[in-house]
Design a protein around this motif. Structure first.
Motif, PDB file in Angstrom:
ATOM      1  N   VAL A 231      19.649 -19.096  -7.737  1.00  6.35           N
ATOM      2  CA  VAL A 231      18.400 -18.761  -7.408  1.00  6.35           C
ATOM      3  C   VAL A 231      17.890 -17.473  -6.670  1.00  6.35           C
ATOM      4  CG1 VAL A 231      16.885 -19.831  -5.557  1.00  6.35           C
ATOM      5  CG2 VAL A 231      18.459 -21.296  -6.710  1.00  6.35           C
ATOM      6  N   GLU A 232      19.115 -16.781  -5.957  1.00 14.93           N
ATOM      7  CA  GLU A 232      18.856 -15.567  -5.610  1.00 14.93           C
ATOM      8  C   GLU A 232      18.770 -14.338  -6.470  1.00 14.93           C
ATOM      9  OE1 GLU A 232      21.773 -14.878  -2.908  1.00 14.93           O
ATOM     10  OE2 GLU A 232      21.009 -16.155  -1.146  1.00 14.93           O
ATOM     11  N   ASP A 233      19.579 -14.327  -7.463  1.00 16.91           N
ATOM     12  CA  ASP A 233      19.626 -13.554  -8.777  1.00 16.91           C
ATOM     13  C   ASP A 233      18.434 -13.720  -9.417  1.00 16.91           C
ATOM     14  OD1 ASP A 233      22.286 -12.875  -7.877  1.00 16.91           O
ATOM     15  OD2 ASP A 233      23.138 -13.986  -9.284  1.00 16.91           O
ATOM     16  N   ALA A 234      17.903 -14.814  -9.830  1.00 19.43           N
ATOM     17  CA  ALA A 234      16.558 -14.997 -10.538  1.00 19.43           C
ATOM     18  C   ALA A 234      15.594 -14.487  -9.733  1.00 19.43           C
ATOM     19  CB  ALA A 234      16.511 -16.294 -10.830  1.00 19.43           C
ATOM     20  N   GLU A 235      15.617 -14.830  -8.607  1.00 19.35           N
ATOM     21  CA  GLU A 235      14.311 -13.999  -7.488  1.00 19.35           C
ATOM     22  C   GLU A 235      14.584 -12.699  -7.535  1.00 19.35           C
ATOM     23  OE1 GLU A 235      10.964 -14.319  -5.373  1.00 19.35           O
ATOM     24  OE2 GLU A 235      12.118 -15.921  -6.520  1.00 19.35           O
ATOM     25  N   ARG A 236      15.747 -11.959  -7.515  1.00 19.24           N
ATOM     26  CA  ARG A 236      15.919 -10.672  -7.413  1.00 19.24           C
ATOM     27  C   ARG A 236      15.492  -9.951  -8.893  1.00 19.24           C
ATOM     28  NH1 ARG A 236      20.481 -10.608  -5.910  1.00 19.24           N
ATOM     29  NH2 ARG A 236      21.778 -10.341  -7.948  1.00 19.24           N
ATOM     30  N   ARG A 237      16.009 -10.530  -9.911  1.00 21.92           N
ATOM     31  CA  ARG A 237      15.618 -10.168 -11.180  1.00 21.92           C
ATOM     32  C   ARG A 237      14.080 -10.060 -11.427  1.00 21.92           C
ATOM     33  NH1 ARG A 237      20.354 -12.876 -12.857  1.00 21.92           N
ATOM     34  NH2 ARG A 237      18.787 -14.534 -13.593  1.00 21.92           N
ATOM     35  N   ARG A 238      13.639 -11.300 -10.948  1.00 20.01           N
ATOM     36  CA  ARG A 238      12.089 -11.212 -11.247  1.00 20.01           C
ATOM     37  C   ARG A 238      11.567 -10.027 -10.248  1.00 20.01           C
ATOM     38  NH1 ARG A 238       8.123 -13.183  -8.456  1.00 20.01           N
ATOM     39  NH2 ARG A 238       9.252 -14.086  -6.961  1.00 20.01           N
ATOM     40  N   ILE A 239      11.984 -10.059  -9.114  1.00 20.10           N
ATOM     41  CA  ILE A 239      11.210  -9.000  -8.334  1.00 20.10           C
ATOM     42  C   ILE A 239      11.448  -7.582  -8.835  1.00 20.10           C
ATOM     43  CG2 ILE A 239      11.517  -7.878  -6.172  1.00 20.10           C
ATOM     44  CD1 ILE A 239      11.887 -10.639  -4.979  1.00 20.10           C
ATOM     45  N   GLU A 242       9.508  -7.103 -12.233  1.00 22.81           N
ATOM     46  CA  GLU A 242       8.017  -6.844 -11.926  1.00 22.81           C
ATOM     47  C   GLU A 242       7.734  -5.401 -11.441  1.00 22.81           C
ATOM     48  OE1 GLU A 242       6.958  -9.855  -9.062  1.00 22.81           O
ATOM     49  OE2 GLU A 242       6.676 -11.637 -10.471  1.00 22.81           O
TER      50      GLU A 242
END
Length: 574
Positions: A231-239, A242
């Motif tokens: 979850v953290e990696d997906a969020e970090r990659r998304r950020i 972006e």
């Protein structure tokens, strides 16, 4: 009428011939005639027969009857002339005597030389015999030493055999002793091993139960940790994505705004950006392939005429040497007999021949200039003359240059879209547009970077030599004027991606090697400022930890060459 002169009677047909010192041409001298007339007796040294019966009868010599006084006088004159002739000094006989003396001297000299040669041969024979004896002695000594060594080895082998026998005997004795001891120890060890196995089995069961419990707990904890990390990696990659998109969009908007702001100024100054130059060259290249070369190759007659003229260009370019007459003759031949003959070619065929001419010159630069730098000088002079004299050739030549080298002649990175704004068909099409060749290995899409760098450097050396040649009558095409050198170096110094490339470092060295000193004479202190930027990029770096040429071994080598070239230019300017 013939006359005969009386001769003395010969006592024998086999009488010894007396050697005379002077030639009498077969006649007697005055003294001999007087001696014969005074006495009929032979000299004491003359040859005599044993008896009167052996003396042959003298031949009967017919006497000519003298009828008149004129005939008598003629005979006397003849005899007088003959006598005068006999008393004449004969140079031939003197030459013959001298020849005999010289022959004797030469023969004696040859005999002496022969004797010296025989003595030398005897000395050589004695030396060879002594060497042969020495070699024989050495061989015999070696044989004796070998015999002694064999006897020594035989003695040593016998000693080893006896020693091994005693060792085997001792070994068997100690084996019997050890076997008894080992038997008792095995009994004790078996009892202790049985007890140990019982204890280990109990301990193993206990550890397996604890391990299963820990694994279950670890598995559950790891699953929870993986879920949390995912979850953290997906969020970090998304950020990050972006953020990168925002930065890229921001840079694109800023670049577009800057280009739009400078568009009017560039247009007024007649300047363009690197991407526009690349698209223009790419557009000319695609038009050339689709509207010129494809129709020529599809028609049998046009293809035959094009091939016939094209085959005249290649050998001439291959025969080029750094000789003014050779350069002038080959240039005139290509211009007057191939491209612009008295009977003009069809416009389409003319354009196709210009494309073939540009390709031949660039291929020659890839092969010859890569191996020998000086080969670019005559090739650049021929290309410069043809660029000046042939219409449409500058645009076609630069388009073919971009085809062979990608965006490096401009310089710029090949954009993600083609000249028509459409994405590339595949990665192979974009790699080809960058100037790479297919690799000989099937699992590799393009040639190694070292081979690519060498080819591009050879072609760009030709281009820089063309920029160095001053125009004679009229200004050259904008792409082949000396200011392009300043523009090329300014553009590559403004693009960090190109600076970090090993190809970029090698091309900077090539540009400075060809035009560095000449540009210093043209632009003076401004060019020194440009060299300061280059020197800073190879020594200090143009950003934190970033240098011209990158960090690879090939890039470091190219960076060293750039540094040495800048130092050479500045040292020569002092």
């Amino acid at each position: 009428m013939r006359f005969s002169v009386p001769r003395s009677l010969s006592p024998s047909p086999v009488r010894r011939q007396q050697r005379r010192s002077k030639s009498t041409f077969g006649l007697l001298t005055d003294s001999e005639e007087s001696d014969i007339s005074e006495s009929d007796e032979p000299d004491s040294d003359a040859f005599c027969y044993a008896s009167e019966s052996e003396v042959p009868q003298p031949p009967i010599t017919p006497r000519a009857k003298i009828k008149t006084t004129a005939e008598q006088r003629h005979i006397e004159d003849t005899v007088t002339a003959i006598r005068l002739r006999t008393r004449h000094h004969d140079p031939y006989e003197e030459w013959e005597k001298q020849t005999r003396k010289d022959s004797f001297r030469v023969a004696r000299k040859q005999q002496t030389a022969r004797q010296l040669q025989i003595h030398d041969e005897l000395d050589q024979a004695r030396i060879q015999e002594s060497r042969r004896r020495a070699a024989l002695h050495a061989r015999q000594m070696a044989e004796v030493e070998a015999q002694l060594n064999s006897l020594k080895l035989k003695q040593q082998k016998e000693e080893d055999t006896l020693r091994k026998g005693w060792q085997e005997r001792d070994k068997l004795l100690w084996q019997r002793i050890d076997s008894v001891i080992q038997l008792e120890e095995d009994k004790v060890r078996a009892r202790l091993e049985a007890e140990r196995k019982v204890r280990e089995q109990e301990e193993r069961k206990r550890q397996e139960e604890e391990m299963q419990k820990r694994q279950a707990e670890e598995k559950q904890r790891k699953e929870e940790e993986d879920k949390r990390k995912a979850v953290e990696d997906a969020e970090r990659r998304r950020i990050e994505e972006e953020k990168e998109k925002e930065e890229a969009e921001k840079r694109r908007i800023q670049e577009e705004e800057r280009l739009n702001t400078e568009a009017d100024q560039r247009k007024a100054a007649g300047l363009t950006i690197a991407v526009e130059d690349w698209r223009n060259a790419r557009r000319i290249l695609m038009t050339l392939k689709k509207e010129t070369m494809r129709p020529i190759k599809s028609s049998k007659g046009s293809k035959s005429a094009w091939g016939e003229q094209r085959r005249k260009i290649t050998p001439k370019i291959g025969q080029l040497t750094n000789d003014p007459k050779s350069i002038r003759d080959i240039t005139d031949f290509i211009h007057d007999q191939v491209i612009m003959p008295p009977h003009r070619h069809h416009p389409m065929l003319y354009t196709g021949l210009l494309s073939s001419l540009a390709k031949t010159i660039l291929l020659q630069a890839e092969t010859e200039v890569t191996a020998e730098k000086k080969a670019a000088i005559p090739l650049a002079q021929v290309a410069f003359a043809l660029l000046d004299r042939l219409e449409m050739f500058p645009d076609i030549f630069f388009a073919k240059l971009v085809e062979r080298c990608g965006g490096w002649p401009l310089p710029c990175a090949v954009p993600p879209t083609d000249e028509n704004g459409q994405p590339w068909a595949d990665d192979a099409a974009r790699i080809k547009a960058m100037g790479y060749r297919r690799s000989v290995q099937q699992d590799v899409a393009r040639e190694p970077i070292v081979e690519y760098m060498g080819r591009v450097a050879g072609v760009m050396r030709l281009y820089f030599h063309i920029l160095k040649i001053p125009p004679q009558t009229r200004p050259m095409h904008p792409m082949f004027q000396l200011p392009r050198c300043w523009m090329w170096l300014a553009r590559i110094l403004a693009d960090h991606a190109l600076l970090e490339s090993v190809v970029g470092a090698q091309l900077i060295y090539t540009a400075l090697d060809v035009l560095g000193s000449h540009a210093l004479e043209v632009w003076g202190h401004q060019w020194v400022k440009m060299l300061e930027l280059v020197y800073q990029g190879v020594t200090v770096g143009f950003a934190e930890g970033r240098f011209i040429g990158g960090t690879t071994a090939v890039g470091m080598s190219a960076r060293t060459r750039v540094q040495m070239e800048v130092e050479r230019i500045m040292a020569a300017a002092r």
